[in-house]
Scaffold this active site. Structure first.
Site, mmCIF file in Angstrom:
data_model
loop_
_atom_site.group_PDB
_atom_site.id
_atom_site.type_symbol
_atom_site.label_atom_id
_atom_site.label_comp_id
_atom_site.label_asym_id
_atom_site.label_seq_id
_atom_site.Cartn_x
_atom_site.Cartn_y
_atom_site.Cartn_z
ATOM 1 N N GLU A 10 38.716 -72.812 -24.175
ATOM 2 C CA GLU A 10 39.469 -73.111 -22.953
ATOM 3 C C GLU A 10 38.594 -73.846 -21.947
ATOM 4 O OE1 GLU A 10 40.475 -72.378 -18.886
ATOM 5 O OE2 GLU A 10 39.034 -71.095 -19.916
ATOM 6 N N GLN A 100 37.777 -60.862 -10.963
ATOM 7 C CA GLN A 100 37.662 -60.859 -12.430
ATOM 8 C C GLN A 100 36.198 -60.848 -12.863
ATOM 9 O OE1 GLN A 100 39.873 -63.851 -14.554
ATOM 10 N NE2 GLN A 100 41.847 -63.090 -13.862
ATOM 11 N N PHE A 282 49.238 -62.776 -19.435
ATOM 12 C CA PHE A 282 48.242 -62.934 -18.367
ATOM 13 C C PHE A 282 47.223 -61.796 -18.400
ATOM 14 C CE2 PHE A 282 52.504 -64.246 -17.047
ATOM 15 C CZ PHE A 282 52.304 -65.618 -16.994
ATOM 16 N N ASP A 285 43.785 -61.495 -21.705
ATOM 17 C CA ASP A 285 42.393 -61.947 -21.598
ATOM 18 C C ASP A 285 41.628 -61.158 -20.546
ATOM 19 O OD1 ASP A 285 42.203 -63.908 -19.015
ATOM 20 O OD2 ASP A 285 44.146 -64.103 -19.971
ATOM 21 N N GLN A 286 42.326 -60.656 -19.493
ATOM 22 C CA GLN A 286 41.646 -59.872 -18.454
ATOM 23 C C GLN A 286 41.095 -58.551 -19.001
ATOM 24 O OE1 GLN A 286 43.832 -59.404 -14.704
ATOM 25 N NE2 GLN A 286 45.082 -61.179 -15.232
ATOM 26 N N HIS A 306 42.804 -68.690 -23.407
ATOM 27 C CA HIS A 306 41.956 -67.881 -22.522
ATOM 28 C C HIS A 306 41.480 -66.616 -23.236
ATOM 29 C CE1 HIS A 306 43.378 -70.179 -18.957
ATOM 30 N NE2 HIS A 306 42.276 -69.717 -18.408
#
Length: 342
Positions: A10, A100, A282, A285-286, A306
Site C-alpha cells: 500500500e 494509530q 476499516f 488492518d487496525q 492496508h
C-alpha cells in the site's frame, strides 16, 4: 537494524506508524527507506511527523531524518516509559492517525495523551469510529483505554482536542471473532460544528430511515451540536452484534445535503454487514499489531491492501505471525499462527 521498504504494498503512512510503534515495543532500531515513494507527494508529510515525534517522546528515542519531505528515517528507541504525551498538530492533520501509531506502543507502557488537530477529516478514521468501534475489540483483548472528544476539528482549520489514557496491557486475551449471528442494535453519533442543529438531526434521521428499511432492531443515533474553529459535520453509525461492532461513516461538505451524508454512512454500514464477517474493512488492518501479541483469529469483510501491508510490516519485526486466507478485495480470515512475546 531492521530496514523497511516504505514503498512496499500500500506504500503509505501506515508503514511508518506500524514500524515505529513496533520499534518502540520490541526496542529494535528501524530504518525506513523509500518513504511513500510512489505517492504524488513523496516522503514524510506533517501528519506523519507528529506520530513519529509522539513515539520519540514515549520511548526517549534518537531519530534521524524526521523532517517534511524526508524519504529515509532512522528511529533508535530508548527505554519506553509511561508519560503524558502532548501532540500539538497546528493544522487539520488527523488525530486518529497519530493514535494509530501511539496506541499499540502505549499499551505496553501505559500513559496518557492530549492531541490537537483534526477529529473528522478525509482519508482517516473519524474519532467516533476509533472511540466506539476500534477500542471495543481492544477491550476484549485486555487493553483498557479511554478517549474523550473535548472539541471537534475539521478541514482546513483543525482545532480539535482529544484526550485519553491507556493502562499497561496486563493480560493478553486472544480475540476470536469470525462471524456475527445477530444485531442487538444500531448506534451512532451525528455531529454538526459551527452549523445549525438541524444538520445533525437530518443526517441522523436519514441514516435511521435507511437502516430501518432493512433491519427491525433499535436505532439510537446521538445528535451533537458544538462550536470550534471552523464548520463541519459528519456521522458514524455502527452495528452492535453478538460478536464485534461494524461501522459506516460519512463527512459533510459544502453543497452536500445532510440527508445524503446520513444515507451514505448507513449504506456503507449495510455493505460491511452483508458478508456477515465480524470485522469491517476499516478495522481489520487496525487490529493487526494488537493481534500479533494477543493471538486469535478474525473474519474480515474485505482483505484490503492496508491489511496485507500491515501484516508484512509486523512480520519484519516478529517473524512469521499470521496466516491470511482469501484474496485482496474479498472477504477472508486472518489467523495468528505464532503469538509474539516481548
Amino acid at each position: 537494524m531492521i530496514v523497511i521498504d516504505g514503498s512496499y504494498g500500500e506504500g503509505g503512512g501506515q508503514i511508518l506508524r506500524t514500524s515505529i510503534a513496533l520499534s518502540v515495543i520490541t526496542e529494535k532500531p528501524v530504518k525506513i527507506v523509500k518513504i511513500r515513494a510512489n505517492r504524488p507527494n513523496p516522503g514524510l508529510r506533517p501528519q506523519h511527523l507528529h506520530g513519529i515525534l509522539a513515539l520519540k517522546e514515549l520511548s526517549n528515542a534518537r531519530v534521524k531524518g524526521a523532517k517534511v519531505g524526508s524519504t529515509v528515517l532512522e528511529f533508535i528507541p530508548g527505554k519506553a516509559e509511561p508519560k503524558h504525551v502532548r501532540v500539538p498538530i497546528k493544522t487539520a492533520g488527523s488525530i486518529t492517525l497519530v493514535l494509530q501509531a501511539l496506541l499499540p506502543a502505549m499499551a505496553f507502557t501505559g500513559g496518557s495523551f492530549e492531541i490537537t488537530g483534526g477529529t473528522d477529516v478525509p482519508w482517516s478514521p473519524p474519532v467516533d469510529y476509533l472511540k466506539n468501534v476500534t477500542l471495543y475489540p481492544l477491550g476484549r483483548m485486555g487493553i483498557e483505554a479511554e478517549l474523550e472528544i473535548r472539541r471537534r476539528g475539521h478541514y482546513p482549520k483543525g482545532g480539535g482536542l482529544v484526550t485519553g489514557r491507556v493502562e499497561p496491557w496486563e493480560e493478553r486475551k486472544p480475540l476470536e471473532a469470525l462471524e456475527w449471528g445477530h444485531i442487538d442494535r444500531f448506534a451512532g453519533v451525528s455531529h454538526a460544528t459551527n452549523l445549525p442543529a438541524h444538520v445533525a438531526e437530518r443526517q441522523a434521521r436519514a441514516a435511521r430511515k435507511r437502516l430501518k428499511s432493512l433491519y427491525s432492531v433499535p436505532v439510537e443515533i446521538e445528535r451533537e451540536v458544538s462550536r470550534s474553529l471552523g464548520p463541519g459535520s459528519g456521522i458514524v453509525v455502527w452495528a452492535e452484534t453478538d460478536s464485534l461492532r461494524l461501522a459506516g461513516d460519512a463527512l459533510g461538505k459544502r453543497g452536500k445535503p445532510a440527508e445524503v451524508v446520513g444515507r451514505e454512512a448507513a449504506d456503507e454500514l449495510i455493505a460491511q454487514l452483508t458478508p456477515r464477517r465480524a470485522v469491517d474493512r476499516f478495522l481489520g488492518d487496525q487490529l493487526i499489531p494488537f493481534l500479533a501479541f494477543a493471538g486469535g483469529e478474525i473474519g474480515v469483510t474485505e482483505i484490503t491492501s492496508h491489511l496485507v501491508t500491515n501484516v508484512w510490516v509486523v512480520e519484519q519485526f516478529l517473524g512469521k505471525t499470521f496466516e491470511v486466507e482469501g484474496e485482496i478485495g474479498g472477504p477472508g480470515i486472518v489467523r495468528v499462527v505464532r503469538r509474539a512475546e516481548v
